[in-house]
Design a protein around this motif. Sequence first.
Motif, short mmCIF file in Angstrom:
data_model
loop_
_atom_site.label_atom_id
_atom_site.label_comp_id
_atom_site.label_asym_id
_atom_site.label_seq_id
_atom_site.Cartn_x
_atom_site.Cartn_y
_atom_site.Cartn_z
N ASN A 218 0.85 -1.19 0.00
CA ASN A 218 0.00 0.00 0.00
C ASN A 218 0.89 1.24 0.00
O ASN A 218 2.10 1.17 0.23
CB ASN A 218 -0.97 0.00 1.19
CG ASN A 218 -0.25 -0.02 2.53
OD1 ASN A 218 0.73 0.69 2.74
ND2 ASN A 218 -0.74 -0.84 3.45
N THR A 219 0.28 2.38 -0.27
CA THR A 219 1.04 3.62 -0.42
C THR A 219 1.85 3.96 0.82
O THR A 219 3.00 4.39 0.73
CB THR A 219 0.08 4.78 -0.74
OG1 THR A 219 -0.63 4.48 -1.94
CG2 THR A 219 0.86 6.07 -0.95
N LEU A 220 1.26 3.72 2.01
CA LEU A 220 1.95 4.03 3.26
C LEU A 220 3.23 3.20 3.39
O LEU A 220 4.28 3.72 3.75
CB LEU A 220 1.02 3.76 4.44
CG LEU A 220 1.63 4.00 5.84
CD1 LEU A 220 2.08 5.45 5.98
CD2 LEU A 220 0.63 3.62 6.92
N ASN A 221 3.14 1.90 3.11
CA ASN A 221 4.31 1.04 3.24
C ASN A 221 5.39 1.38 2.22
O ASN A 221 6.58 1.31 2.51
CB ASN A 221 3.90 -0.43 3.09
CG ASN A 221 3.19 -0.96 4.32
OD1 ASN A 221 3.34 -0.41 5.41
ND2 ASN A 221 2.40 -2.01 4.15
N ARG A 222 4.98 1.73 1.02
CA ARG A 222 5.95 2.13 0.00
C ARG A 222 6.75 3.34 0.46
O ARG A 222 7.98 3.34 0.39
CB ARG A 222 5.23 2.45 -1.31
CG ARG A 222 4.69 1.24 -2.05
CD ARG A 222 3.96 1.67 -3.31
NE ARG A 222 3.45 0.52 -4.03
CZ ARG A 222 2.73 0.60 -5.13
NH1 ARG A 222 2.41 1.80 -5.62
NH2 ARG A 222 2.31 -0.50 -5.75
#
Length: 289
Positions: A218-222
């Motif tokens: 997900n965007t947060l993990n990226r």
Amino acid sequence: MGSMNPVVPVKFFEGEKWMVLTGLLGLLLAGICAVWVILNGGPVAPNGDVLKAVSFDAALGIFLLTTAAITPFAAMGTKSIKIFRRSSILITLFCYFAETAQNFRGVNPRFVENGTPFDNIVSALFSLAAFLLVLNYLIFAVHFFRRKAYVQHAVLIVGIRYSMIAVMFSFAAGIWISINQGRFTGLHGNIIWLHGLGFHALQAVPFAAWLAERKSLNTLNRHTFVHLTGIAYVLGLVAIGWQTYLGYSIFHLSVVSLLAICSFLIALVPVVIMLRQSKSAAKVRIYNH
């Protein structure tokens, strides 16, 4: 309503053929100089050393190749990118000439001793070229901190931003070497480590960002993975810079050197995790096939 900043598809190295060729020229010159060193040795009387030309030409060539790779993502205007491209190539070509030709002539291109007027002029122009390279790259780096570049390729741009901060440490180390009249400081400090490792952030951190863009995260993990790599890498450079400032070798065991080691290891963690994911995914595809 459509986005005010639609994603513009671009590729690494796109439109930068001449910058790529100039970077490859550096690797070719390094190879030629390396053959000379193997056959004849590095030192050339009275003050030249062809081995230094090997490392310099290779490093500058790789630096320009990496710059060519990320330039398409800077979201620069047509005029700005032409100015940056042409100035980078011209500065690089002169630096190749000064470093290679002068060392073959037995002259230290940076710190001339009892040289001819020609040698002094080349040395002065070499210093000017170094200053212009820093100035040119500072202007280039600013574009990656603008919203226009970020909205196009957010994850990759975050990685490039950290690499640009690291490059500024390298430039600062280069200025330090010039002021210090050499790479060694204190009892065992060697500024060249900070100088070199800072430039390698141009490969390391954007590579982590490139991997993150291609993972099913997900965007947060990226963003978390890229921030972790970037912050750890920069912190490692700060630790190396401090250790060097104290006059110690980076291999001297201390709290600071341990901090540097831990920082670079932490910077590797997201890359290792993502590469392992890729390996696992490949095995699953082969098994299913």
